[in-house]
Design a protein around this motif. Structure first.
Motif, PDB file in Angstrom:
ATOM      1  N   THR A   1       0.800  -1.216   0.000  1.00 41.57           N
ATOM      2  CA  THR A   1       0.000   0.000   0.000  1.00 41.57           C
ATOM      3  C   THR A   1       0.834   1.267   0.000  1.00 41.57           C
ATOM      4  O   THR A   1       0.395   2.292  -0.476  1.00 41.57           O
ATOM      5  CB  THR A   1      -0.904   0.013   1.220  1.00 41.57           C
TER       6      THR A   1
ATOM      7  N   ASN B   1       0.977   5.589  -2.384  1.00 33.06           N
ATOM      8  CA  ASN B   1       1.002   6.935  -1.869  1.00 33.06           C
ATOM      9  C   ASN B   1       1.908   7.865  -2.633  1.00 33.06           C
ATOM     10  O   ASN B   1       2.120   8.989  -2.213  1.00 33.06           O
ATOM     11  CB  ASN B   1       1.433   6.891  -0.424  1.00 33.06           C
TER      12      ASN B   1
ATOM     13  N   LEU C   1      -8.404   0.255  11.663  1.00 31.51           N
ATOM     14  CA  LEU C   1      -8.341   0.198  10.204  1.00 31.51           C
ATOM     15  C   LEU C   1      -8.374   1.638   9.694  1.00 31.51           C
ATOM     16  O   LEU C   1      -9.380   2.322   9.812  1.00 31.51           O
ATOM     17  CB  LEU C   1      -9.562  -0.589   9.689  1.00 31.51           C
TER      18      LEU C   1
ATOM     19  N   PRO D   1      -7.272   4.548   6.475  1.00 32.22           N
ATOM     20  CA  PRO D   1      -6.949   4.610   5.047  1.00 32.22           C
ATOM     21  C   PRO D   1      -5.430   4.565   4.843  1.00 32.22           C
ATOM     22  O   PRO D   1      -4.701   5.376   5.411  1.00 32.22           O
ATOM     23  CB  PRO D   1      -7.508   5.963   4.615  1.00 32.22           C
ATOM     24  N   THR D   2      -4.984   3.615   4.037  1.00 24.70           N
ATOM     25  CA  THR D   2      -3.539   3.375   3.906  1.00 24.70           C
ATOM     26  C   THR D   2      -2.807   4.503   3.187  1.00 24.70           C
ATOM     27  O   THR D   2      -1.607   4.643   3.337  1.00 24.70           O
ATOM     28  CB  THR D   2      -3.296   2.064   3.139  1.00 24.70           C
ATOM     29  N   PHE D   3      -3.543   5.284   2.384  1.00 26.42           N
ATOM     30  CA  PHE D   3      -2.872   6.323   1.597  1.00 26.42           C
ATOM     31  C   PHE D   3      -2.686   7.621   2.381  1.00 26.42           C
ATOM     32  O   PHE D   3      -2.005   8.532   1.925  1.00 26.42           O
ATOM     33  CB  PHE D   3      -3.658   6.605   0.303  1.00 26.42           C
ATOM     34  N   LEU D   4      -3.313   7.701   3.567  1.00 30.16           N
ATOM     35  CA  LEU D   4      -3.148   8.904   4.384  1.00 30.16           C
ATOM     36  C   LEU D   4      -1.878   8.801   5.211  1.00 30.16           C
ATOM     37  O   LEU D   4      -1.413   7.712   5.518  1.00 30.16           O
ATOM     38  CB  LEU D   4      -4.333   9.063   5.338  1.00 30.16           C
ATOM     39  N   LYS D   5      -1.361   9.944   5.592  1.00 29.72           N
ATOM     40  CA  LYS D   5      -0.229   9.953   6.515  1.00 29.72           C
ATOM     41  C   LYS D   5      -0.792  10.023   7.933  1.00 29.72           C
ATOM     42  O   LYS D   5      -1.866  10.614   8.156  1.00 29.72           O
ATOM     43  CB  LYS D   5       0.642  11.184   6.247  1.00 29.72           C
TER      44      LYS D   5
ATOM     45  N   GLU E   1      -1.755  13.440   8.993  1.00 29.07           N
ATOM     46  CA  GLU E   1      -3.021  13.971   8.451  1.00 29.07           C
ATOM     47  C   GLU E   1      -4.206  13.525   9.300  1.00 29.07           C
ATOM     48  O   GLU E   1      -5.117  14.302   9.584  1.00 29.07           O
ATOM     49  CB  GLU E   1      -3.201  13.497   7.006  1.00 29.07           C
ATOM     50  N   LEU E   2      -4.177  12.255   9.694  1.00 31.80           N
ATOM     51  CA  LEU E   2      -5.270  11.721  10.505  1.00 31.80           C
ATOM     52  C   LEU E   2      -5.295  12.405  11.875  1.00 31.80           C
ATOM     53  O   LEU E   2      -6.364  12.740  12.401  1.00 31.80           O
ATOM     54  CB  LEU E   2      -5.084  10.208  10.656  1.00 31.80           C
TER      55      LEU E   2
ATOM     56  N   PRO F   1       3.060   7.473   4.812  1.00 35.35           N
ATOM     57  CA  PRO F   1       1.707   6.906   4.660  1.00 35.35           C
ATOM     58  C   PRO F   1       1.459   5.724   5.605  1.00 35.35           C
ATOM     59  O   PRO F   1       2.376   4.942   5.886  1.00 35.35           O
ATOM     60  CB  PRO F   1       1.685   6.427   3.210  1.00 35.35           C
TER      61      PRO F   1
ATOM     62  N   GLY G   1       0.000   3.071   5.116  1.00 33.77           N
ATOM     63  CA  GLY G   1       0.221   1.777   4.460  1.00 33.77           C
ATOM     64  C   GLY G   1       1.595   1.185   4.730  1.00 33.77           C
ATOM     65  O   GLY G   1       1.794  -0.019   4.587  1.00 33.77           O
ATOM     66  N   SER G   2       2.528   2.032   5.141  1.00 32.93           N
ATOM     67  CA  SER G   2       3.886   1.530   5.388  1.00 32.93           C
ATOM     68  C   SER G   2       4.118   1.208   6.869  1.00 32.93           C
ATOM     69  O   SER G   2       5.212   0.822   7.244  1.00 32.93           O
ATOM     70  CB  SER G   2       4.908   2.566   4.918  1.00 32.93           C
TER      71      SER G   2
END
Lengths: 358, 217
Positions: free
Chosen positions: A161, A165, B82, B84-88, B91-92, B123, B125-126
């Motif tokens: 994922t 990004n 859970l 969103p994987t594309f957010l940093k 940001e959240l 992100p 996701g990482s």
């Protein structure tokens, strides 16, 4: 292979039943039955002898291929399909590619058969080079599709994922409840968005071509609006699933119901901006306003209705198909503003009853 | 005080919670119960995430009647968050800090305490599961909540971070009178005098002392 067939192939045709029905009606129901063979033979000769129809045909095949890949990608994301990650990751790459190639052949069977038909006519009419080109293109599409499908699978099992990004326009959007959905669209739904917009464009062109004598008819415009909103079901479904599952924790944030509903409405509006621009450039201001209101009401109604079918894409697609038939029957009666307000109020009621945690 | 009245939750025909009336006073509560009994569901219901039948009110603020005010008072940290994987992560945190009206100093303090500076700009996701857990815990502490619900807060965390969380919990209770309901299968080494145990048993919520007194355990 039976598992692949059931999950991907059978489901693809089931989910797109409405689409195939629509295309069949357009191809075989619009003209004089006695002239059908001559019409289709003429179309094939045009493809074989003229570069413009040939390009259009290859583009349409490509759109179909993209749609099938999008479907596979969405299927792989489903929780129910998670077992594939464990069972099929143990296969060799060659074995996996064989599975994907067979799956892509079966899913792309309609365009494959059409390509073969065109090629046979080409060989018969001595257009050998174009006939060979069509065969090469379709094989290349299916092979490339198999490779891309396997990449989707690989990405699913490696949860790759972070790579997603790299997208950069999404990062420029401010972080807010409204824009998270837009960031999701730009980061993970670009392909789906592009296909939906292409469908909208083709629907507008196709419908006005068939009903060229009704250029300024609002009822026809409303049916076109209904068609392209419904063409966005996969996009709307993914947005709803994202909001409901990935943003579940946001339901703990101190936002009012009005704020949440209004945010969903604004997100839907942003999704349909190109179509809104088309409406206002095509019709008078008042008519455009009513049509835009109808488009927004229908999209938010569809969006909220997903909670009624329990977040199941298959059931949602069936629901939208019957809704489409119903709307096509009642739109010519008139009262588009009334229909819009009913859809909007129903969407609000569903939102309050089904998606709020109290 | 948290008031649960005529509260029920079903999945299809399977009713998992049926609470006539239960009050939880201020303090730190350890929610117990075996797997699948409904601990996570109960915390999500109280956190305003999961639909339910009945009424939930905290300090007289009803979740149905005053959802915004209620959600400013009650925060939640999920067991398996859970995001969103594309957010940093940053940001959240910004989104939550704004919605929960958290001050910048509080955000800085939490980032420093949980030592997330080095990855918060990448992100989600990482992230590893432990990094996601830390992010979830930061979100749970943001703002000025009077009740924080923590579902398995210690899992996937290293020993050092576990100790940090325990210190945060105790300090929040002592300094700002923040109550906690914590679901955990791990022993909570919290020595606060107000630590009490509640348990889900036969779809009901009971104080563990009452179970012991009744000879049921």
């Amino acid at each position: 292979m039976l598992v692949f067939y059931k999950i991907f192939v059978a489901d693809f045709y089931r989910v797109h039943f409405g689409f195939f029905l629509f295309v069949t009606l357009i191809l075989f129901g619009a003209g004089d039955p006695g002239q059908l063979l001559a019409f289709h033979t003429g179309v094939i000769y045009a493809i074989l002898t003229n570069s413009f129809p040939l390009t259009i045909t290859i583009c349409l095949w490509f759109v179909y291929l993209l749609k099938s890949l999008l479907f596979i990608r969405e299927k792989l994301k489903e929780e129910a399909q998670q077992f594939l990650c464990y069972s099929f990751s143990s296969l060799s790459k060659t074995a996996r590619m064989t599975y994907w190639f067979t799956t892509m052949v079966l899913i792309n069977m309609p365009i494959l058969l059409y390509a073969i038909t065109c090629a046979l006519v080409g060989f018969y009419s001595k257009n050998i080079i174009i006939a060979l080109l069509l065969i090469i293109v379709i094989i290349a599409f299916i092979s490339a599709g198999s490779f891309v499908a396997d990449r989707f699978f690989y990405r699913r099992i490696t949860v790759q994922t972070a790579k997603e990004n790299k997208f950069y326009f999404a990062n420029t959007l401010p972080i807010s409840y409204l824009f998270i959905g837009m960031k999701y669209l730009l980061a993970e739904q670009k392909l789906a968005y592009g296909i939906c917009k292409l469908f909208s464009y083709l629907l507008i062109i196709g419908m006005y071509h068939i009903f060229h004598d009704l250029q300024n008819n609002v009822a026809l415009a409303a049916i076109i609006v209904t068609s392209f909103v419904i063409a966005h079901v996969v996009l709307l479904f993914a947005q709803f699933r994202f909001e409901y599952q990935s943003l579940a924790i946001l339901r703990n944030l101190p936002y009012t119901d009005n704020f949440r509903f209004y945010a969903a409405l604004k997100r839907n509006f942003l999704l349909f901006i190109p179509e809104v621009i088309w409406l206002f450039s095509r019709f008078k201001f008042f008519e455009s306003g009513i049509l835009a209101l109808y488009m927004l009401s229908l999209s938010i109604f569809l969006y909220q209705s997903i909670s009624l079918v329990g977040l199941k894409l298959d059931s949602f697609v069936k629901f939208t198909f019957f809704l489409f038939l119903f709307l096509v029957i009642i739109i010519p009666i008139g009262y588009l503003a009334v229909i819009s307000i009913i859809l909007l109020c129903t969407a609000w009621a569903i939102f309050k009853l089904k998606t709020q945690p109290y | 005080m948290l008031e649960l009245a005529n509260l029920s939750k079903s999945y299809g025909s399977n009713t998992i919670l049926e609470i006539d009336h239960f009050s939880i006073p201020s303090g730190i509560f350890w929610l117990l119960g075996h797997n699948g009994i409904g601990k996570t569901t109960l915390l999500k219901m109280i956190g305003g995430i999961e639909p339910f039948k009945g009424n939930i009110a905290f300090n007289g603020i009803d979740l149905r009647q005053s959802p915004v005010e209620y959600r400013r008072s009650v925060n939640i940290g999920e067991a398996e968050p859970l995001f969103p994987t594309f957010l940093k992560g940053k940001e959240l945190i910004e989104l939550f800090a704004k919605a929960k009206q958290a001050e910048a100093t509080q955000v800085s303090f939490l980032l420093k305490t949980l030592d997330v500076h080095h990855y918060i700009n990448t992100p989600i996701g990482s992230y590893s599961s432990g990094m996601i857990k830390k992010l979830s815990l930061i979100l749970a502490f943001l703002g000025n909540p009077s009740l924080i619900l923590l579902d398995e807060p210690l899992i996937t965390l290293d020993k050092e971070s576990q100790e940090m969380i325990q210190t945060l919990i105790i300090n929040s209770w002592k300094e700002r009178n923040v109550s906690f309901i914590i679901s955990s299968h791990q022993e909570l080494p919290i020595t606060a005098s107000s630590l009490s145990k509640i348990m889900i048993r036969d779809r009901k919520l009971v104080l563990l002392d009452n179970i012991i007194n009744a000879g049921l355990l």
